[in-house]
Design a protein around this motif. Structure first.
Motif, PDB file in Angstrom:
ATOM      1  N   SER A 120       0.839  -1.205   0.000  1.00 57.16           N
ATOM      2  CA  SER A 120       0.000   0.000   0.000  1.00 57.16           C
ATOM      3  C   SER A 120       0.869   1.248   0.000  1.00 57.16           C
ATOM      4  CB  SER A 120      -0.919   0.009   1.231  1.00 57.16           C
ATOM      5  OG  SER A 120      -1.818  -1.075   1.216  1.00 57.16           O
ATOM      6  N   ARG A 121       1.885   1.241   0.831  1.00 59.69           N
ATOM      7  CA  ARG A 121       2.773   2.414   0.928  1.00 59.69           C
ATOM      8  C   ARG A 121       3.509   2.668  -0.381  1.00 59.69           C
ATOM      9  NH1 ARG A 121       5.289   1.088   5.329  1.00 59.69           N
ATOM     10  NH2 ARG A 121       4.017   2.398   6.708  1.00 59.69           N
ATOM     11  N   GLU A 122       3.969   1.608  -1.027  1.00 60.08           N
ATOM     12  CA  GLU A 122       4.686   1.782  -2.288  1.00 60.08           C
ATOM     13  C   GLU A 122       3.775   2.311  -3.392  1.00 60.08           C
ATOM     14  OE1 GLU A 122       7.796   1.823  -2.886  1.00 60.08           O
ATOM     15  OE2 GLU A 122       8.378   1.159  -0.882  1.00 60.08           O
ATOM     16  N   LEU A 123       2.519   1.922  -3.375  1.00 61.79           N
ATOM     17  CA  LEU A 123       1.578   2.441  -4.378  1.00 61.79           C
ATOM     18  C   LEU A 123       1.289   3.913  -4.124  1.00 61.79           C
ATOM     19  CD1 LEU A 123      -0.814  -0.621  -4.740  1.00 61.79           C
ATOM     20  CD2 LEU A 123       0.715   0.311  -6.492  1.00 61.79           C
ATOM     21  N   TRP A 124       1.123   4.293  -2.856  1.00 62.25           N
ATOM     22  CA  TRP A 124       0.971   5.720  -2.544  1.00 62.25           C
ATOM     23  C   TRP A 124       2.207   6.498  -2.993  1.00 62.25           C
ATOM     24  CZ3 TRP A 124      -1.638   3.642   2.202  1.00 62.25           C
ATOM     25  CH2 TRP A 124      -2.976   4.062   2.286  1.00 62.25           C
ATOM     26  N   ARG A 125       3.373   5.920  -2.725  1.00 60.57           N
ATOM     27  CA  ARG A 125       4.610   6.600  -3.090  1.00 60.57           C
ATOM     28  C   ARG A 125       4.685   6.822  -4.607  1.00 60.57           C
ATOM     29  NH1 ARG A 125       9.157   6.704   0.026  1.00 60.57           N
ATOM     30  NH2 ARG A 125       8.502   4.848   1.175  1.00 60.57           N
ATOM     31  N   ARG A 126       4.243   5.831  -5.381  1.00 64.36           N
ATOM     32  CA  ARG A 126       4.295   5.954  -6.835  1.00 64.36           C
ATOM     33  C   ARG A 126       3.440   7.123  -7.320  1.00 64.36           C
ATOM     34  NH1 ARG A 126       6.443   2.175 -10.079  1.00 64.36           N
ATOM     35  NH2 ARG A 126       5.123   2.812 -11.833  1.00 64.36           N
ATOM     36  N   LYS A 145       7.599  -5.339  -5.936  1.00 64.98           N
ATOM     37  CA  LYS A 145       9.011  -5.704  -5.791  1.00 64.98           C
ATOM     38  C   LYS A 145       9.688  -4.798  -4.769  1.00 64.98           C
ATOM     39  CE  LYS A 145      10.086  -7.888 -10.231  1.00 64.98           C
ATOM     40  NZ  LYS A 145      10.892  -7.817 -11.485  1.00 64.98           N
ATOM     41  N   LYS A 146       9.392  -3.507  -4.839  1.00 61.70           N
ATOM     42  CA  LYS A 146       9.971  -2.570  -3.869  1.00 61.70           C
ATOM     43  C   LYS A 146       9.482  -2.873  -2.457  1.00 61.70           C
ATOM     44  CE  LYS A 146      10.970   1.377  -6.880  1.00 61.70           C
ATOM     45  NZ  LYS A 146      10.723   2.818  -7.113  1.00 61.70           N
ATOM     46  N   ALA A 147       8.293  -3.458  -2.370  1.00 62.04           N
ATOM     47  CA  ALA A 147       7.717  -3.810  -1.068  1.00 62.04           C
ATOM     48  C   ALA A 147       8.269  -5.131  -0.543  1.00 62.04           C
ATOM     49  CB  ALA A 147       6.196  -3.886  -1.171  1.00 62.04           C
TER      50      ALA A 147
END
Length: 228
Positions: A120-126, A145-147
């Motif tokens: 979830s955090r990586e999608l927000w970051r994107r 992958k980043k997660a």
């Protein structure tokens, strides 16, 4: 004996205010005596079901939002930066595919929510820090992958995200939010001593703490926590 407090957090990764609420609750889950339940849901469905209008349809509200998010980013220490075309990112492209993916991560994980939190955090970051897409399979794969998910795990989640099971689970979570009275995200539902109280937005934490018998220590309760 008083039962433990349960806090449900309904969120959508297309919502920048949801990111703020998400980070605060993740920081406070081990500070307050609560059980945090992450509830990914579809903001578009909540907006439609409640009859609410997105800020992009109210020009003054949309203009205010940009300045508001800049200030909130600094206050909450969350790297928010509006995409080049917020209206397109939030409303034209939407988040249905992304939220099905997030829901599939949650379903596959079963026990705990560490992968759910990180994805979830990586999608927000994107979308809200790097101005990148969250609608294509390649974008979801990169975020996962980043997660920390493996190639095999990502393949399983992508396949699961298109299943009727996941579509129904996301739809049910969205309906649960509406049943609680949601009209936008983030929405927190606190369950204490058999009673429930709903709080909307990322600016009600002090009031929420008071209502559940906890103390608000500011946006960074643990100042030794690593930067995002």
């Amino acid at each position: 004996m008083t039962s433990r407090k349960v806090v449900e957090l309904f969120y959508d990764v297309v919502s920048p205010y949801s990111w703020l609420g998400f980070e605060i609750m993740c920081r406070y889950r081990n500070v307050w005596d609560i059980e945090l339940k992450l509830r990914p849901a579809f903001l578009g469905g909540v907006m439609q079901g409640s009859g609410n209008k997105p800020p992009g349809l109210v020009p003054n509200k949309f203009l205010y939002m940009n300045n508001d998010l800049n200030q909130l980013s600094k206050y909450f220490d969350v790297p928010l930066q509006a995409p080049s075309d917020p209206f397109e990112a939030m409303f034209k492209k939407g988040s249905l595919v992304a939220m099905r993916f997030v829901t599939a991560v949650q379903e596959r994980e079963k026990s705990g929510d560490k992968q759910l939190e990180r994805v979830s955090r990586e999608l927000w970051r994107r979308i809200w820090s790097e101005d990148k897409d969250i609608t294509q399979s390649a974008s979801l794969t990169e975020a996962a992958k980043k997660a920390g998910l493996s190639d095999r795990e990502i393949e399983e989640v992508l396949k699961l995200s298109t299943s009727q099971e996941i579509k129904d689970k996301l739809k049910n979570a969205t309906q649960d939010a509406l049943n609680y009275g949601a009209f936008g995200f983030p929405m927190l539902v606190c369950h204490v001593d058999g009673k429930q109280q709903m709080f909307f937005g990322s600016d009600r934490f002090e009031l929420m703490a008071h209502c559940i018998g906890e103390k608000w220590h500011g946006p960074r309760p643990d100042h030794s926590a690593a930067k995002l």
